[in-house]
Design a protein around this motif. Structure first.
Motif, short mmCIF file in Angstrom:
data_model
loop_
_atom_site.label_atom_id
_atom_site.label_comp_id
_atom_site.label_asym_id
_atom_site.label_seq_id
_atom_site.Cartn_x
_atom_site.Cartn_y
_atom_site.Cartn_z
N PHE A 96 62.56 116.17 72.46
CA PHE A 96 62.55 117.33 71.57
C PHE A 96 62.07 118.60 72.27
CE2 PHE A 96 61.91 113.55 68.96
CZ PHE A 96 62.95 113.71 68.04
N ASP A 97 62.55 119.73 71.78
CA ASP A 97 62.04 121.03 72.17
C ASP A 97 60.56 121.08 71.73
OD1 ASP A 97 61.45 123.62 72.61
OD2 ASP A 97 63.02 124.46 71.33
N GLN A 98 59.66 121.36 72.66
CA GLN A 98 58.23 121.27 72.35
C GLN A 98 57.69 122.49 71.61
OE1 GLN A 98 56.66 118.22 73.05
NE2 GLN A 98 58.76 117.69 73.59
N GLN A 99 58.52 123.54 71.55
CA GLN A 99 58.11 124.76 70.84
C GLN A 99 57.98 124.46 69.34
OE1 GLN A 99 59.45 127.96 72.84
NE2 GLN A 99 57.60 128.90 72.05
N ASP A 100 56.91 124.90 68.73
CA ASP A 100 56.70 124.67 67.29
C ASP A 100 56.67 123.20 66.92
OD1 ASP A 100 56.39 127.28 66.36
OD2 ASP A 100 58.55 127.61 66.41
N LEU A 101 56.33 122.36 67.89
CA LEU A 101 56.28 120.91 67.62
C LEU A 101 54.86 120.36 67.81
CD1 LEU A 101 57.87 118.22 67.06
CD2 LEU A 101 58.07 118.00 69.55
N SER A 102 54.34 119.75 66.75
CA SER A 102 53.05 119.07 66.84
C SER A 102 53.27 117.57 66.94
CB SER A 102 52.20 119.35 65.60
OG SER A 102 51.82 120.71 65.55
N VAL A 103 52.32 116.91 67.58
CA VAL A 103 52.35 115.45 67.65
C VAL A 103 51.23 114.94 66.76
CG1 VAL A 103 52.28 113.44 69.14
CG2 VAL A 103 53.13 115.62 70.04
N LEU A 104 51.60 114.21 65.72
CA LEU A 104 50.60 113.58 64.85
C LEU A 104 50.42 112.15 65.34
CD1 LEU A 104 48.76 113.53 62.36
CD2 LEU A 104 50.77 112.97 60.98
N HIS A 105 49.21 111.85 65.79
CA HIS A 105 48.92 110.59 66.47
C HIS A 105 47.94 109.77 65.64
CE1 HIS A 105 46.35 108.70 69.89
NE2 HIS A 105 47.29 107.87 69.55
N LEU A 106 48.41 108.69 65.05
CA LEU A 106 47.55 107.80 64.27
C LEU A 106 47.18 106.59 65.13
CD1 LEU A 106 49.05 109.54 62.09
CD2 LEU A 106 48.82 107.61 60.56
N ASP A 107 45.89 106.39 65.33
CA ASP A 107 45.48 105.38 66.31
C ASP A 107 43.97 105.14 66.17
OD1 ASP A 107 45.16 103.88 68.75
OD2 ASP A 107 46.75 105.06 69.69
N ALA A 108 43.54 103.94 66.55
CA ALA A 108 42.10 103.69 66.65
C ALA A 108 41.55 104.30 67.94
CB ALA A 108 41.83 102.19 66.66
N HIS A 109 42.42 104.43 68.93
CA HIS A 109 42.02 104.88 70.27
C HIS A 109 42.57 106.26 70.58
CE1 HIS A 109 42.68 100.48 70.06
NE2 HIS A 109 41.48 100.43 70.62
N ALA A 110 41.81 107.03 71.34
CA ALA A 110 42.25 108.38 71.68
C ALA A 110 43.40 108.38 72.68
CB ALA A 110 41.07 109.19 72.23
N ASP A 111 43.51 107.33 73.49
CA ASP A 111 44.59 107.23 74.49
C ASP A 111 44.66 108.46 75.39
OD1 ASP A 111 45.19 104.75 73.46
OD2 ASP A 111 47.06 105.34 72.51
N LEU A 112 43.49 109.02 75.71
CA LEU A 112 43.44 110.26 76.50
C LEU A 112 42.87 110.03 77.90
CD1 LEU A 112 42.22 112.77 73.77
CD2 LEU A 112 44.39 112.92 75.01
#
Ligand SMILES: [Mn+2]
Length: 258
Positions: A96-112
């Motif tokens: 996807f075009d990343q402009q105006d795009l948020s990622v909603l991340h549901l998880d127990a872990h931050a994965d960062l």
């Protein structure tokens, strides 16, 4: 019943039985099949949405495990990918075009984590790799991370709603116009959905997650989603619950077209 043909169908289900960096319980490779099999047991009518989501037309594609191929998928249908381990979100999102795009991340872990067991690309690093090219990330249900990840969250202003900060209105407020949703099934409490690669106590209830999804589909344009990390066992509850969640996503998408 009359089912729509491929051209009329608006939803694609893509099995992605990809498992390379799983570290704890193995078996996410069997996740997509278990969800599809369990989906046969679902009622077609969704009493909450007062609709029959299947009528939108659902096509199940052949599995893909090549991450490079995932990145190249082009379709204007709504694609829901079934994992497989969480790593698959990276190529799926890059479509996807990343402009105006948020990622909603549901998880127990931050994965960062910047790297995990020597790997820069693994289930524990997927959101970090995504943060390299998309700075609008909202994480929900988090309850397991290390100190370095916490520092990264603060420094990079990653919207993080720890499990005790769950607040639907506040969460939705952080999201841009377009939203990609990635759901690691370990966001649920293990009493709701125990069969995941890395279970974590004190998780979200099914209704909390579906209420959040409802609000997101109503208030934003959801461009795609994935449901990952099911590690099916002989107990059917997790596979069935995951199938129910996917059918809810289909129902909410279909409602957003009205
Ligand atoms: Mn997780």
């Amino acid at each position: 019943m009359n089912l729509p043909n491929f051209a009329e169908s608006k939803v694609l289900i893509l099995p992605v039985p990809y498992e390379h960096t799983t570290t704890y319980k193995k078996g996410t490779i069997n996740g997509p099949n278990a969800i599809i099999k369990a989906s046969n047991e679902l009622e077609l009518y969704d009493y909450e949405l007062k609709s029959e989501p299947y009528k939108v037309g659902i096509v199940t594609l052949k599995p893909i495990i090549d991450l490079k191929k995932l990145e190249l998928i082009k379709t204007n249908k709504f694609l829901i990918a079934l994992g497989g381990e969480h790593t698959i979100t990276l190529p799926l999102l890059k479509r996807f075009d990343q402009q105006d795009l948020s990622v909603l991340h549901l998880d127990a872990h931050a994965d960062l984590k910047d790297s995990f067991e020597g790997k820069k690309l693994s289930h524990a690093c997927v959101m970090r790799r995504i943060s390299d090219f998309n700075d609008s990330i909202t994480q929900v249900g988090i309850r397991s991370l290390d100190k370095e990840e916490l520092t990264f969250i603060k420094r990079n202003k990653i919207n993080t709603f720890f499990v005790d900060d769950f607040d639907i209105k506040k969460i939705v407020k952080t999201l841009k116009k377009n939203v990609y949703i990635t759901i690691d099934l370990d966001v649920f409490d293990p009493s709701v959905l125990p069969d995941v690669g890395t279970p974590e106590p004190n998780g979200l209830q099914f209704k909390q997650v579906t209420d959040l999804l409802k609000e997101v589909f109503e208030k934003r344009n959801v461009v795609g989603c994935d449901v990952v990390e099911l590690c099916p066992s002989s107990q059917i509850v997790s596979s069935y619950t995951a199938a129910k969640l996917v059918y809810k996503l289909i129902g909410l998408y279909s409602k957003s077209l009205d």
